[in-house]
Design a protein around this motif. Structure first.
Motif, PDB file in Angstrom:
ATOM      1  N   GLU A 105       0.828  -1.202   0.000  1.00 50.05           N
ATOM      2  CA  GLU A 105       0.000   0.000   0.000  1.00 50.05           C
ATOM      3  C   GLU A 105       0.863   1.254   0.000  1.00 50.05           C
ATOM      4  OE1 GLU A 105      -2.711  -0.471   3.286  1.00 50.05           O
ATOM      5  OE2 GLU A 105      -3.720  -2.164   2.312  1.00 50.05           O
ATOM      6  N   ARG A 106       1.942   1.242   0.765  1.00 51.09           N
ATOM      7  CA  ARG A 106       2.856   2.390   0.786  1.00 51.09           C
ATOM      8  C   ARG A 106       3.535   2.559  -0.569  1.00 51.09           C
ATOM      9  NH1 ARG A 106       6.043   2.905   6.501  1.00 51.09           N
ATOM     10  NH2 ARG A 106       4.220   2.872   7.857  1.00 51.09           N
ATOM     11  N   ARG A 107       3.921   1.447  -1.180  1.00 51.59           N
ATOM     12  CA  ARG A 107       4.568   1.517  -2.500  1.00 51.59           C
ATOM     13  C   ARG A 107       3.603   2.090  -3.533  1.00 51.59           C
ATOM     14  NH1 ARG A 107       4.960  -1.852  -7.049  1.00 51.59           N
ATOM     15  NH2 ARG A 107       3.641  -3.392  -6.037  1.00 51.59           N
ATOM     16  N   TYR A 108       2.374   1.618  -3.518  1.00 52.98           N
ATOM     17  CA  TYR A 108       1.370   2.098  -4.463  1.00 52.98           C
ATOM     18  C   TYR A 108       1.124   3.599  -4.271  1.00 52.98           C
ATOM     19  CZ  TYR A 108      -3.043   2.674  -6.904  1.00 52.98           C
ATOM     20  OH  TYR A 108      -4.037   3.119  -7.739  1.00 52.98           O
ATOM     21  N   GLU A 109       1.016   4.013  -3.017  1.00 54.93           N
ATOM     22  CA  GLU A 109       0.774   5.427  -2.738  1.00 54.93           C
ATOM     23  C   GLU A 109       1.948   6.280  -3.234  1.00 54.93           C
ATOM     24  OE1 GLU A 109       0.181   8.318   1.114  1.00 54.93           O
ATOM     25  OE2 GLU A 109      -0.592   6.270   1.232  1.00 54.93           O
ATOM     26  N   ALA A 110       3.160   5.830  -3.000  1.00 55.14           N
ATOM     27  CA  ALA A 110       4.338   6.573  -3.468  1.00 55.14           C
ATOM     28  C   ALA A 110       4.344   6.662  -4.993  1.00 55.14           C
ATOM     29  CB  ALA A 110       5.618   5.896  -2.966  1.00 55.14           C
ATOM     30  N   GLU A 111       4.029   5.554  -5.664  1.00 54.36           N
ATOM     31  CA  GLU A 111       4.003   5.554  -7.131  1.00 54.36           C
ATOM     32  C   GLU A 111       2.938   6.504  -7.656  1.00 54.36           C
ATOM     33  OE1 GLU A 111       3.490   1.492  -8.366  1.00 54.36           O
ATOM     34  OE2 GLU A 111       5.572   0.968  -7.920  1.00 54.36           O
ATOM     35  N   GLN A 112       1.781   6.526  -7.015  1.00 44.69           N
ATOM     36  CA  GLN A 112       0.696   7.397  -7.450  1.00 44.69           C
ATOM     37  C   GLN A 112       1.066   8.867  -7.302  1.00 44.69           C
ATOM     38  OE1 GLN A 112      -2.146   6.356  -9.073  1.00 44.69           O
ATOM     39  NE2 GLN A 112      -0.937   4.491  -9.016  1.00 44.69           N
ATOM     40  N   ASN A 113       1.909   9.161  -6.323  1.00 48.04           N
ATOM     41  CA  ASN A 113       2.317  10.544  -6.072  1.00 48.04           C
ATOM     42  C   ASN A 113       3.656  10.881  -6.711  1.00 48.04           C
ATOM     43  OD1 ASN A 113       0.025  11.268  -4.492  1.00 48.04           O
ATOM     44  ND2 ASN A 113       0.880  10.069  -2.809  1.00 48.04           N
ATOM     45  N   GLY A 114       4.182   9.956  -7.511  1.00 47.45           N
ATOM     46  CA  GLY A 114       5.450  10.198  -8.195  1.00 47.45           C
ATOM     47  C   GLY A 114       6.646  10.283  -7.253  1.00 47.45           C
ATOM     48  N   LEU A 115       6.534   9.655  -6.097  1.00 45.96           N
ATOM     49  CA  LEU A 115       7.600   9.707  -5.103  1.00 45.96           C
ATOM     50  C   LEU A 115       8.458   8.452  -5.174  1.00 45.96           C
ATOM     51  CD1 LEU A 115       5.442  10.964  -2.102  1.00 45.96           C
ATOM     52  CD2 LEU A 115       6.996  12.315  -3.518  1.00 45.96           C
ATOM     53  N   PRO A 116       9.727   8.570  -4.824  1.00 44.92           N
ATOM     54  CA  PRO A 116      10.575   7.376  -4.791  1.00 44.92           C
ATOM     55  C   PRO A 116      10.153   6.471  -3.637  1.00 44.92           C
ATOM     56  CG  PRO A 116      11.776   9.261  -3.921  1.00 44.92           C
ATOM     57  CD  PRO A 116      10.457   9.784  -4.443  1.00 44.92           C
ATOM     58  N   PHE A 117      10.412   5.190  -3.795  1.00 47.21           N
ATOM     59  CA  PHE A 117      10.045   4.226  -2.756  1.00 47.21           C
ATOM     60  C   PHE A 117      11.166   3.212  -2.617  1.00 47.21           C
ATOM     61  CE2 PHE A 117       8.072   0.387  -1.110  1.00 47.21           C
ATOM     62  CZ  PHE A 117       7.355   0.883  -0.039  1.00 47.21           C
ATOM     63  N   ASP A 118      11.697   3.103  -1.422  1.00 49.58           N
ATOM     64  CA  ASP A 118      12.749   2.137  -1.133  1.00 49.58           C
ATOM     65  C   ASP A 118      12.127   0.980  -0.363  1.00 49.58           C
ATOM     66  OD1 ASP A 118      14.851   0.649   0.058  1.00 49.58           O
ATOM     67  OD2 ASP A 118      16.180   2.387  -0.032  1.00 49.58           O
ATOM     68  N   TRP A 119      11.895  -0.118  -1.073  1.00 50.73           N
ATOM     69  CA  TRP A 119      11.205  -1.289  -0.511  1.00 50.73           C
ATOM     70  C   TRP A 119      11.889  -1.773   0.769  1.00 50.73           C
ATOM     71  CZ3 TRP A 119       6.758  -3.918  -1.612  1.00 50.73           C
ATOM     72  CH2 TRP A 119       6.624  -5.208  -1.098  1.00 50.73           C
ATOM     73  N   ASN A 120      13.203  -1.952   0.713  1.00 52.68           N
ATOM     74  CA  ASN A 120      13.923  -2.490   1.876  1.00 52.68           C
ATOM     75  C   ASN A 120      13.884  -1.545   3.066  1.00 52.68           C
ATOM     76  OD1 ASN A 120      14.705  -5.019   0.857  1.00 52.68           O
ATOM     77  ND2 ASN A 120      16.343  -4.070  -0.311  1.00 52.68           N
ATOM     78  N   GLN A 121      14.039  -0.259   2.811  1.00 50.53           N
ATOM     79  CA  GLN A 121      13.996   0.709   3.907  1.00 50.53           C
ATOM     80  C   GLN A 121      12.609   0.728   4.551  1.00 50.53           C
ATOM     81  OE1 GLN A 121      14.811   4.746   2.756  1.00 50.53           O
ATOM     82  NE2 GLN A 121      14.846   5.487   4.843  1.00 50.53           N
ATOM     83  N   GLU A 122      11.585   0.755   3.730  1.00 52.56           N
ATOM     84  CA  GLU A 122      10.217   0.764   4.265  1.00 52.56           C
ATOM     85  C   GLU A 122       9.921  -0.525   5.036  1.00 52.56           C
ATOM     86  OE1 GLU A 122       7.781   3.131   4.332  1.00 52.56           O
ATOM     87  OE2 GLU A 122       9.184   4.529   3.425  1.00 52.56           O
ATOM     88  N   LYS A 123      10.438  -1.632   4.545  1.00 50.32           N
ATOM     89  CA  LYS A 123      10.212  -2.913   5.234  1.00 50.32           C
ATOM     90  C   LYS A 123      10.865  -2.880   6.610  1.00 50.32           C
ATOM     91  CE  LYS A 123      12.125  -6.803   3.835  1.00 50.32           C
ATOM     92  NZ  LYS A 123      12.416  -8.041   3.098  1.00 50.32           N
ATOM     93  N   GLN A 124      12.061  -2.322   6.687  1.00 50.04           N
ATOM     94  CA  GLN A 124      12.742  -2.216   7.981  1.00 50.04           C
ATOM     95  C   GLN A 124      11.962  -1.301   8.927  1.00 50.04           C
ATOM     96  OE1 GLN A 124      16.698  -0.951   6.978  1.00 50.04           O
ATOM     97  NE2 GLN A 124      17.383  -3.027   6.523  1.00 50.04           N
TER      98      GLN A 124
END
Length: 135
Positions: A105-124
């Motif tokens: 959900e966080r990844r999708y929201e970041a993509e929708q807003n054109g923001l970068p998303f670091d999967w590993n950082q968010e997972k941590q």
């Protein structure tokens, strides 16, 4: 177009393939079909970048890893279970599924807003225990 999310999972698949290859080289597997399994694994690695939506082969192969190679089940990256979904989710507890759902959900929201998303950082960040309030 580069897809960091897909690239992350392809790297995890390559890592898992290395583990499977090492098992065969160490002769920890007596099954003659191991080479055929690795061929199918290579097919997945080759086709997934071109057809990322076609994940049924990945679901099948990851589930087979658990059944064929239970001694390495703990080495299968949990991200791959979530990425392929379907029957792979049977190998994940509910709290882990909830964590990955939140991540997606966080990844999708970041993509929708054109923001970068670091999967590993968010997972941590999500895996950190919630701070209890101190009175």
């Amino acid at each position: 177009m580069a897809n960091p999310h897909l690239d992350h999972h392809l790297a995890l698949l390559a890592h898992l393939r290395g583990i499977l290859l090492a098992m065969g080289e160490a002769e920890q597997i007596s099954d003659e079909s191991h080479a055929l399994f690795l061929e199918r694994f290579d097919e997945l690695l080759m086709s997934l970048p071109n057809i990322p939506e076609d994940r049924h082969l990945g679901q099948d192969l990851i589930c087979q890893v658990f059944h064929r190679y239970p001694q390495i089940a703990h080495l299968v990256p949990r991200d791959l279970l979530w990425f392929f979904g379907g029957d792979c989710l049977h190998f994940m507890p509910d709290d882990e599924i909830a964590l990955f759902q939140e991540l997606d959900e966080r990844r999708y929201e970041a993509e929708q807003n054109g923001l970068p998303f670091d999967w590993n950082q968010e997972k941590q960040l999500l895996a950190l225990p919630q701070e209890s309030s101190k009175h």
